[in-house]
Design a protein around this motif. Structure first.
Motif, short mmCIF file in Angstrom:
data_model
loop_
_atom_site.label_atom_id
_atom_site.label_comp_id
_atom_site.label_asym_id
_atom_site.label_seq_id
_atom_site.Cartn_x
_atom_site.Cartn_y
_atom_site.Cartn_z
N SER A 143 0.84 -1.20 0.00
CA SER A 143 0.00 0.00 0.00
C SER A 143 0.88 1.25 0.00
N GLU A 209 -11.27 -0.03 0.54
CA GLU A 209 -10.70 0.01 -0.80
C GLU A 209 -11.82 -0.19 -1.81
N THR A 234 -3.18 -2.51 -2.55
CA THR A 234 -4.49 -2.02 -2.12
C THR A 234 -5.08 -1.14 -3.22
N ARG A 235 -6.39 -0.91 -3.12
CA ARG A 235 -7.07 -0.16 -4.17
C ARG A 235 -7.69 1.10 -3.58
N PHE A 236 -6.81 2.04 -3.24
CA PHE A 236 -7.30 3.30 -2.65
C PHE A 236 -7.14 4.49 -3.59
#
Length: 896
Positions: A143, A209, A234-236
């Motif tokens: 991340s 996320e 991660t998908r932030f």
């Protein structure tokens, strides 16, 4: 012991996955050449079971491994984790590793480049995976760019992960940019759904996320005793956006300089940039271009060495220090006069610097050569430094950079050069002078880079697409180049006859044989001084505009490689190729009257007349270079200059070029419809030719050009951790944006050079994230000069891009410049970069009186004198508080 590797990857029939690693069971260190085939497991996973012997376990503390994807055509792409490492601690229990493929073009890869782990996101991961404990599942995720003091947690659809309850998440532990947690495997059954969540410093939920839930199916892993789940990123969507300033080193002006910007002046530029909120300094190439010892050497893209730095940029005061300052006292007396000049007097500055370097060498070389730092520098750089120094000595000894005139040294011979450079010979001091200079240049540029990083800025360099035809590189490794060809660019709005840069083109097949070692070495050298770099004319990695050695104008070239048009393709359309008519300069009385009106008789002096009413060039004038050579002997008055231009244009009055290596094969001259040869054809023939022409330039080459780029660029990207920007301007093939995106390279987006053919301007608001937006480059006029070039165009820009009603102002006022700067700062692009001249134009006090004096280069002028210097001392620029505060506010208010 057994390790089961599972890779999340969906394929179609004909595709496959391989795994390679540093142990014999995974093929050793040969990469994809000895990689092991994985097995198809299900629609979403591939699998490989590794049985690890006790001997291997004892011999290796960790396994380094990589995945490889091979498509139906055999093209291979590596997983972009940049090395997966698995620490070996327990050989008594089996392990399952579930990995996530990292695509080369993933945006997040950018955050694992030098600018981020050195400056913008110093918390980086070791990329080592430790074994989970027996009976545990370890979740691991990367991340980058986490907000300060924030935490990461995991939540999901089981009691063990909190059942999606707001307060039921599990807090993860941090290891650099990676986060991990272990969960009792007996508590998870069936299909697990989960997500990573962001917490603030009070451990309160900030957000989940984005995207679909992550899935983990049981018992598909066959419930081994230990499970490691590597979830990629991660998908932030944490996105970095920064502002940069572009300026050549020679253009800097400080009170310490000797008539030119120097590496030590970068410190003052860094101080100003930091105070203004700027995060990147972008420079032009800084390699040595010394060829003729004249102002022609001011061209920074004609390097004689891809490694050596230019003596122009060395601070002789910094080298001398207090101890030896008296040695160069008389030379420093010239400083006020040189610094008072509007631009760089290249020849005067270099003459003084060469004198100073010689004096300082005599006074300091013994002490310098005994320093441990020098010994380390020499050992690390000997492979290029010794040939470069020998080249420099021989160039000056023989009075020419053309090695063909150097007698027994004409062809590089390693043993001869070793003998020439031996200490104790009568030539040694003249050669070692260049060791001395390069050592101090290295120290000064390295110090500038380190200072920039310390202040929170990165330096961005520039890798030129070519090298000097008569340079150290072509002398030592001529097999890497096509010395009978010249690189350039086809015609455009800035150079209607095209561009001829004079560089030899690359022999890519030979370079490929050793895995592009020369390029990789070049990138490594750049990394000593820069955190990011711009690949000049990245289109040259797809195809290069190749001009025959006998030509002078860029229009005489063609793209290489290119699929030709064969004679039968013409004949199927009823076009029968008469090579004299189509492949030779088409000249008759009508052409002469149209092109040489008033000087037809003088032009005929260079031509043979034939009975069919056509003309051909006499042998003494049958190439453009012969024409140039002839007119060089004459007075350069208007009549002779016009006559020369007419004759050069006649040479390019051609429709087709014959292919050098294929029978009955042809290539179209660029812009055939602009030639008189084409205009004199029947309209039906014109129409059919244009259909083939459009197919040739805009359709048939796309596959081969894409293949060319993908053979070169991925391996070059893999060998460096610098941030890469490709200068993808000009006539851009349709495959380029796709390849750039696939590789994760930053593109260049220039407001007045839209890449779409149906728009007048590029809108910075539409820029992709992985891009650099800019209102101008060093090859273009600045904002203020451009505003004056075409009033109708400016008016359209004023109404359509700035959304202003009424008539555009005659000049680009500070308000106009401010609006353009703000447009670019508001762009979603990762970087907005401005020439320093454009930024200073925001201030009525700092802008120059004449906009035309701000320009750095004119691409259509092969002999342009590169000498622009900013009109204000950097020390004084720091004192312009109103301007600096305004710029800082503009940058910060736009999230940069």
């Amino acid at each position: 012991m057994k390790i089961e590797f599972f890779l999340r990857f969906s394929t179609v029939p004909g595709q496959k996955l391989l795994i390679s690693g540093n142990i014999a069971e995974l093929g050793g260190t040969q990469g994809i050449q000895q990689a092991i085939a994985m097995e198809y497991h299900d629609h979403d996973h591939w699998k490989y079971t590794l049985v690890l012997s006790k001997e291997t376990f004892q011999a290796h503390k960790e396994i380094s491994y990589t995945y490889h994807f091979v498509d139906q055509n055999g093209a291979a792409v590596d997983d972009w984790s940049k090395g997966r490492n698995l620490s070996l601690k327990d050989d008594k229990h089996d392990l399952a590793v579930l990995d996530t493929w990292i695509d080369m073009g993933d945006v997040e890869n950018i955050y694992h480049t030098a600018p981020f782990y050195h400056i913008f996101d110093k918390v980086q991961s070791t990329h080592k995976k430790n074994y989970p404990q027996k009976g545990k599942i370890q979740f691991l995720v990367d991340s980058p760019l986490m907000p300060p003091h924030h935490l990461l947690a995991i939540t999901g659809n089981t009691d063990a992960l909190g059942n999606w309850n707001r307060d039921g998440h599990l807090l993860m532990k941090q290891n650099g940019s990676q986060w991990f947690i272990e969960v009792d495997s007996t508590l998870i059954t069936g299909e697990l759904e989960y997500k990573y969540i962001l917490l603030d410093e009070k451990k309160e939920l900030v957000k989940y996320e984005h995207g679909e839930n992550r899935h983990l199916k049981f018992p598909f892993l066959e419930t081994p005793e230990m499970i490691l789940v590597s979830d990629g990123r991660t998908r932030f969507d944490f996105h970095f956006r920064g502002t940069g300033v572009a300026i050549p080193v020679f253009s800097l002006r400080t009170k310490k300089g000797l008539g030119v910007g120097e590496f030590t002046d970068i410190h003052a530029l860094v101080d100003w940039a930091e105070s203004s909120g700027i995060k990147m300094i972008q420079l032009l190439p800084v390699n040595d271009t010394t060829s003729t010892h004249s102002k022609l050497d001011s061209y920074p893209y004609a390097a004689i060495s891809a490694y050596a730095l230019h003596p122009l940029y060395g601070s002789i005061e910094e080298i001398a220090g207090k101890k030896h300052l008296s040695v160069i006292k008389e030379i420093l007396a010239s400083k006020p006069a040189l610094n008072a000049l509007e631009g760089v007097d290249y020849e005067a500055v270099m003459e003084l610097k060469w004198e100073a370097y010689s004096l300082l060498y005599d006074a300091m070389s013994e002490d310098s050569f005994e320093e441990k730092e020098y010994s380390a520098f020499f050992a690390q750089n000997k492979h290029w430094l010794v040939p470069y120094a020998a080249y420099s000595y021989l160039r000056d000894k023989f009075g020419t950079p053309d090695a063909g005139k150097w007698g027994k040294y004409s062809h590089f011979n390693e043993q001869l050069i070793k003998e020439l450079c031996e200490p104790g010979t009568k030539y040694f001091d003249a050669i070692a002078l260049h060791f001395f200079i390069q050592y101090h240049l290295h120290r000064q540029l390295k110090a500038a880079h380190d200072y920039a990083n310390k202040k929170g800025l990165i330096l961005k360099g520039d890798i030129a697409i070519g090298v000097h035809r008569h340079g150290a590189d072509t002398w030592t490794q001529p097999e890497l180049y096509h010395l009978d060809k010249q690189a350039g660019a086809p015609p455009d709005d800035f150079a209607i006859k095209g561009q001829n840069w004079g560089f030899p083109t690359y022999n890519w097949e030979t370079m490929k044989a050793d895995g592009f070692g020369w390029w990789k070495s070049r990138f490594e050298q750049m990394s000593h001084y820069f955190d990011a770099f711009r690949i000049d004319h990245i289109l040259g990695f797809f195809r290069i505009w190749s001009i025959p050695d006998h030509a002078t104008d860029g229009i005489m070239g063609r793209f290489v490689p290119a699929i030709p048009v064969y004679r039968d393709e013409f004949e199927r359309r009823g076009i029968f190729i008469d090579e004299h008519r189509f492949c030779q300069p088409y000249i008759n009385d009508q052409v002469l009257w149209e092109l040489a009106n008033g000087v037809e008789d003088q032009a005929k002096h260079f031509l043979h007349h034939f009975g069919d009413g056509t003309y051909r060039f006499k042998e003494a004038f049958d190439t453009q270079k012969k024409i140039e050579a002839y007119f060089c002997q004459l007075d350069q008055d208007d009549t002779n200059c016009r006559l020369k231009d007419i004759l050069l244009s006649l040479h390019s009055n051609v429709i087709l070029w014959k292919d050098d290596s294929k029978e009955q094969a042809f290539h179209f001259r660029f812009n055939i419809s602009h030639t008189l040869s084409f205009m004199h054809l029947d309209q039906t023939v014109q129409r059919d030719l244009l259909e083939l022409y459009n197919d040739y330039y805009f359709h048939r080459q796309e596959h081969i050009w894409r293949k060319e780029a993908m053979e070169k660029l991925p391996s070059l990207k893999y060998c460096t951790d610098m941030l890469i920007c490709g200068e993808d301007l000009g006539l851009v093939p349709a495959c380029v944006p796709e390849v750039m995106s696939k590789l994760g390279f930053l593109s260049m987006e220039v407001q007045r050079m839209p890449k779409k053919s149906n728009v007048a301007f590029f809108d910075p608001a539409s820029a992709p994230y992985l891009s650099v937006v800019t209102p101008s480059t060093h090859d273009m006029s600045t904002i203020r000069e451009w505003w004056l070039e075409n009033p109708a165009y400016t008016q359209r820009f004023y109404n359509e891009q700035l959304w202003q009603p009424g008539s555009a102002p005659q000049h680009a006022s500070s308000q106009v410049v401010n609006a353009i700067v703000l447009q670019h700062l508001a762009s979603p692009a990762m970087w907005s970069v401005f020439q320093l001249q454009d930024l200073m134009a925001m201030s009525e006090e700092l802008r120059t009186e004449k906009p035309c004096s701000e320009r750095i280069n004119v691409p259509g002028d092969a002999k342009h004198y590169w000498r622009y210097r900013i009109p204000v001392y950097l020390e004084d620029l720091m004192e312009h508080d109103d301007f600096n505060e305004q710029l800082k506010y503009f940058i910060s208010s736009n999230g940069r």
